[in-house]
Design an enzyme around this catalytic site. Structure first.
Site, PDB file in Angstrom:
ATOM      1  CG  ASP A   7      -7.036  37.144  40.561  1.00 19.05           C
ATOM      2  OD1 ASP A   7      -7.107  37.143  39.320  1.00 19.05           O
ATOM      3  OD2 ASP A   7      -7.521  38.042  41.268  1.00 19.05           O
ATOM      4  CD  GLU A   9      -6.918  42.889  36.266  1.00 22.30           C
ATOM      5  OE1 GLU A   9      -7.276  44.067  36.078  1.00 22.30           O
ATOM      6  OE2 GLU A   9      -7.286  41.941  35.554  1.00 22.30           O
TER       7      GLU A   9
END
Length: 195
Positions: A7, A9
């Protein structure tokens, strides 16, 4: 070869919408999938907020240049290069995420697109439904061994499809899935992935 799907953020860099919300002093933009797990509901809220406040994309783009990855994130990814191909799998948008990805080392990113008309964000196009889960399923069909890391509810769909871990996840997310290993620093996660 092993693939690390990470991922962006909350995992490698700040939440872009939260940073934007603080910069513009608009609290409604501080919400993330940690607060509203359903992506469509969250994006509807964001689009309404941008429209109400008449925020131009050029203003957003100028601010994006100031967002820096988390301290240690670039070195963490670099340390894994000999064992993993690194791919960033995110529910962000190319138009928002690419300035941060460049600072991390220009790894491939799979995410969504914003629709921009007359310098305003008018909507968005998802790459596909269940995008994180679908990426892992696709790599697995190509006989890659997948590992995943993330920090939020929307990352669970890819973690469940592979070997995965949380990093920097809030306590409520860790408690909801105590079966997923969790880390609070890159060094320990790096050691886990390299052993």
């Amino acid at each position: 070869m092993k693939i690390l799907c990470t991922d962006l953020e909350g995992t490698l860099a700040p939440e872009i919408w939260q940073e934007l919300g603080e910069h513009l002093n608009i609290p409604e933009l501080n919400l993330t999938t940690r607060d509203i797990p359903n992506f469509e509901d969250l994006m509807k809220k964001r689009m309404e907020t941008l429209k109400t406040n008449e925020i131009k994309f050029s203003e957003i783009k100028q601010f994006l240049a100031s967002i820096e990855p988390f301290k240690g994130a670039k070195n963490f990814l670099s340390a894994l290069k000999n064992k993993y191909q690194v791919v960033i799998v995110s529910d962000t948008f190319y138009e928002l995420g690419l300035p941060v990805v460049e600072k991390l080392g220009n790894y491939p990113i799979l995410c969504h697109h914003l629709e921009i008309e007359d310098d305003y964000i008018s909507g968005y196009k998802k790459r596909q439904d269940n995008p994180k889960k679908s990426v892992i399923q696709g790599f697995s069909k190509m006989n890659f061994e997948c590992f995943c890391i993330g920090d939020s509810y929307n990352d669970i769909q890819m973690i469940d499809e592979a070997k995965g871990a949380f990093i920097f996840a809030p306590d409520e997310i860790k408690k909801s899935r105590p079966d997923i290993i969790s880390f609070d620093n890159y060094k320990d996660l790096q050691n886990h992935l390299l052993k």
